[in-house]
Design a protein around this motif. Structure first.
Motif, PDB file in Angstrom:
ATOM      1  N   LYS A   1       0.863  -1.181   0.000  1.00  0.00           N
ATOM      2  CA  LYS A   1       0.000   0.000   0.000  1.00  0.00           C
ATOM      3  C   LYS A   1       0.896   1.225   0.000  1.00  0.00           C
ATOM      4  CE  LYS A   1      -3.663   2.384   2.574  1.00  0.00           C
ATOM      5  NZ  LYS A   1      -4.507   2.366   3.797  1.00  0.00           N
ATOM      6  N   VAL A   2       0.798   2.030  -1.045  1.00  0.00           N
ATOM      7  CA  VAL A   2       1.656   3.207  -1.193  1.00  0.00           C
ATOM      8  C   VAL A   2       0.882   4.446  -0.748  1.00  0.00           C
ATOM      9  CG1 VAL A   2       3.103   4.535  -2.765  1.00  0.00           C
ATOM     10  CG2 VAL A   2       2.766   2.081  -3.162  1.00  0.00           C
ATOM     11  N   LEU A   3       1.325   5.042   0.356  1.00  0.00           N
ATOM     12  CA  LEU A   3       0.745   6.281   0.855  1.00  0.00           C
ATOM     13  C   LEU A   3       1.452   7.438   0.168  1.00  0.00           C
ATOM     14  CD1 LEU A   3       0.768   5.306   4.629  1.00  0.00           C
ATOM     15  CD2 LEU A   3      -1.110   5.048   3.011  1.00  0.00           C
ATOM     16  N   LEU A   4       0.700   8.383  -0.357  1.00  0.00           N
ATOM     17  CA  LEU A   4       1.263   9.450  -1.182  1.00  0.00           C
ATOM     18  C   LEU A   4       1.074  10.807  -0.518  1.00  0.00           C
ATOM     19  CD1 LEU A   4      -0.180   8.138  -4.553  1.00  0.00           C
ATOM     20  CD2 LEU A   4       2.176   7.909  -3.768  1.00  0.00           C
ATOM     21  N   ARG A   5       2.158  11.579  -0.476  1.00  0.00           N
ATOM     22  CA  ARG A   5       2.120  12.895   0.165  1.00  0.00           C
ATOM     23  C   ARG A   5       2.961  13.869  -0.642  1.00  0.00           C
ATOM     24  NH1 ARG A   5       5.027  14.858   4.808  1.00  0.00           N
ATOM     25  NH2 ARG A   5       6.060  12.828   4.994  1.00  0.00           N
ATOM     26  N   SER A   6       2.412  15.069  -0.868  1.00  0.00           N
ATOM     27  CA  SER A   6       3.152  16.115  -1.572  1.00  0.00           C
ATOM     28  C   SER A   6       3.511  17.226  -0.597  1.00  0.00           C
ATOM     29  CB  SER A   6       2.319  16.699  -2.718  1.00  0.00           C
ATOM     30  OG  SER A   6       2.965  17.822  -3.285  1.00  0.00           O
ATOM     31  N   ILE A   7       4.719  17.720  -0.719  1.00  0.00           N
ATOM     32  CA  ILE A   7       5.173  18.788   0.160  1.00  0.00           C
ATOM     33  C   ILE A   7       4.888  20.158  -0.429  1.00  0.00           C
ATOM     34  CG2 ILE A   7       7.277  19.855   1.114  1.00  0.00           C
ATOM     35  CD1 ILE A   7       8.315  17.067   1.658  1.00  0.00           C
ATOM     36  N   ASP A   8       4.776  20.238  -1.766  1.00  0.00           N
ATOM     37  CA  ASP A   8       4.603  21.558  -2.369  1.00  0.00           C
ATOM     38  C   ASP A   8       3.411  21.651  -3.324  1.00  0.00           C
ATOM     39  OD1 ASP A   8       5.824  20.005  -4.365  1.00  0.00           O
ATOM     40  OD2 ASP A   8       7.783  20.894  -4.002  1.00  0.00           O
ATOM     41  N   VAL A   9       3.512  21.044  -4.511  1.00  0.00           N
ATOM     42  CA  VAL A   9       2.472  21.206  -5.538  1.00  0.00           C
ATOM     43  C   VAL A   9       1.891  19.837  -5.906  1.00  0.00           C
ATOM     44  CG1 VAL A   9       3.574  23.274  -6.453  1.00  0.00           C
ATOM     45  CG2 VAL A   9       4.139  21.046  -7.431  1.00  0.00           C
ATOM     46  N   LEU A  10       0.980  19.841  -6.864  1.00  0.00           N
ATOM     47  CA  LEU A  10       0.370  18.593  -7.314  1.00  0.00           C
ATOM     48  C   LEU A  10       1.380  17.753  -8.101  1.00  0.00           C
ATOM     49  CD1 LEU A  10      -2.409  17.082  -7.494  1.00  0.00           C
ATOM     50  CD2 LEU A  10      -2.651  18.101  -9.763  1.00  0.00           C
ATOM     51  N   HIS A  11       1.534  16.501  -7.695  1.00  0.00           N
ATOM     52  CA  HIS A  11       2.361  15.529  -8.410  1.00  0.00           C
ATOM     53  C   HIS A  11       1.500  14.305  -8.718  1.00  0.00           C
ATOM     54  CE1 HIS A  11       6.034  17.800  -7.568  1.00  0.00           C
ATOM     55  NE2 HIS A  11       5.661  17.869  -6.297  1.00  0.00           N
ATOM     56  N   ASP A  12       2.068  13.367  -9.464  1.00  0.00           N
ATOM     57  CA  ASP A  12       1.357  12.111  -9.749  1.00  0.00           C
ATOM     58  C   ASP A  12       2.367  10.981  -9.842  1.00  0.00           C
ATOM     59  OD1 ASP A  12       0.098   9.898 -11.376  1.00  0.00           O
ATOM     60  OD2 ASP A  12      -1.621  11.258 -11.240  1.00  0.00           O
ATOM     61  N   PHE A  13       2.180   9.967  -9.024  1.00  0.00           N
ATOM     62  CA  PHE A  13       3.094   8.824  -8.952  1.00  0.00           C
ATOM     63  C   PHE A  13       2.642   7.771  -9.960  1.00  0.00           C
ATOM     64  CE2 PHE A  13       4.807   4.878  -7.380  1.00  0.00           C
ATOM     65  CZ  PHE A  13       5.984   5.210  -6.726  1.00  0.00           C
TER      66      PHE A  13
END
Length: 275
Positions: free
Chosen positions: A180-192
């Protein structure tokens, strides 16, 4: 007549291009063959619609072409035709949506025994965090980002002391185990996104998103950001390595905990400040 012939040639050329095209999806390396199947179904249904509509238009241009002595008939409504088109369209939409909803249900329901992995996006690189021996992540917040603490792990949360911090852009996962990959952005919108995994998800600032997969083929795969995130967007790439269990354990033993990174940072600061 010429326009009708050109439309038929467009259909033939499109089908021929698909058959002969060298561009194909990368070989899959996860459990998400369901996504490939849904995409293939969508392609065939939309292709059938494209071919049917274009050929019907070409037929009408030829069948009802202008000729001396031929008069058009005004027919503002055709209830039978409208019902037929409505029914065909409704069936096609249901066939398109139903499998996608079923796959989406699986996509957002990770197995209970899935290992957790946090992927953090920041302009323009990937960092990762794994829970330590306690199997629990420490709290995190962008307010804690400073120095070596690039992921914003809370220094006050004891659960984060043994979290493993990976800032090299390369993350390893064990083959055959749900992740399970938890996704967090520190600045702007990204996509993994990893093409061979098929699964992808946005990283939205201020919230945590997730997806899950099971790596089925050992190997090295490229991680891409597929949401435009600034001038360095094309260079925002990382590496996902699917390991055998033995190789994964060896890699895991070499990673530093959050506590170790803090101690290393403190030692560097002492050396820098000493005369």
């Amino acid at each position: 007549m010429l326009v009708a012939l050109m439309m038929v040639l467009v259909v033939a050329g499109s089908l021929l291009f698909h058959v002969l095209s060298p561009w194909r999806a990368t070989p899959i390396a996860s459990n998400w063959g369901f996504i490939d199947g849904t995409m293939a179904l969508t392609f065939w249904i939309t292709s059938a619609g494209f071919v049917g509509v274009i050929l019907f238009m070409a037929y009408c241009l030829y069948r009802f072409r202008s000729e001396p002595g031929r008069l058009a008939t005004y027919e503002p409504e055709n209830r039978r035709l409208e019902l037929l088109l409505g029914a065909v369209t409704s069936v096609a939409v249901v066939i398109l949506l139903a499998p996608g909803l079923a796959v989406w249900g699986r996509f957002i329901t990770p197995p209970e025994d899935a290992m957790e992995l946090e992927a953090v996006g920041v302009q323009w690189n990937w960092s990762f965090r794994l829970p330590g021996k306690d199997r629990k992540f420490g709290a995190s917040d962008v307010r804690f980002i400073e120095g070596a603490n690039t992921l914003g792990v809370s220094p006050a949360d004891p659960r984060g002391e043994d979290d493993l911090i990976v800032t090299t852009g390369e993350i390893h996962v064990p083959q055959g185990r749900p992740v399970k990959v938890l996704l967090r952005s520190i600045d702007v919108l990204h996509d993994f996104y990893v093409p061979e995994i098929r699964a992808k998800m946005d990283l939205v600032p201020g919230m945590e998103t997730y997806f899950w997969f099971t790596g089925t083929k050992a190997g090295q795969y490229e991680i891409l950001c597929v949401a435009y995130c600034g001038t360095g967007h094309p260079q925002m790439r990382g590496t996902l390595v699917i390991d055998t269990d033995a190789d994964y354990e060896q890699w895991l033993d070499k990673q530093q905990t959050f506590a170790q990174t803090r101690r290393s940072e403190a030692a560097r600061e002492r050396r820098a400040s000493s005369p």
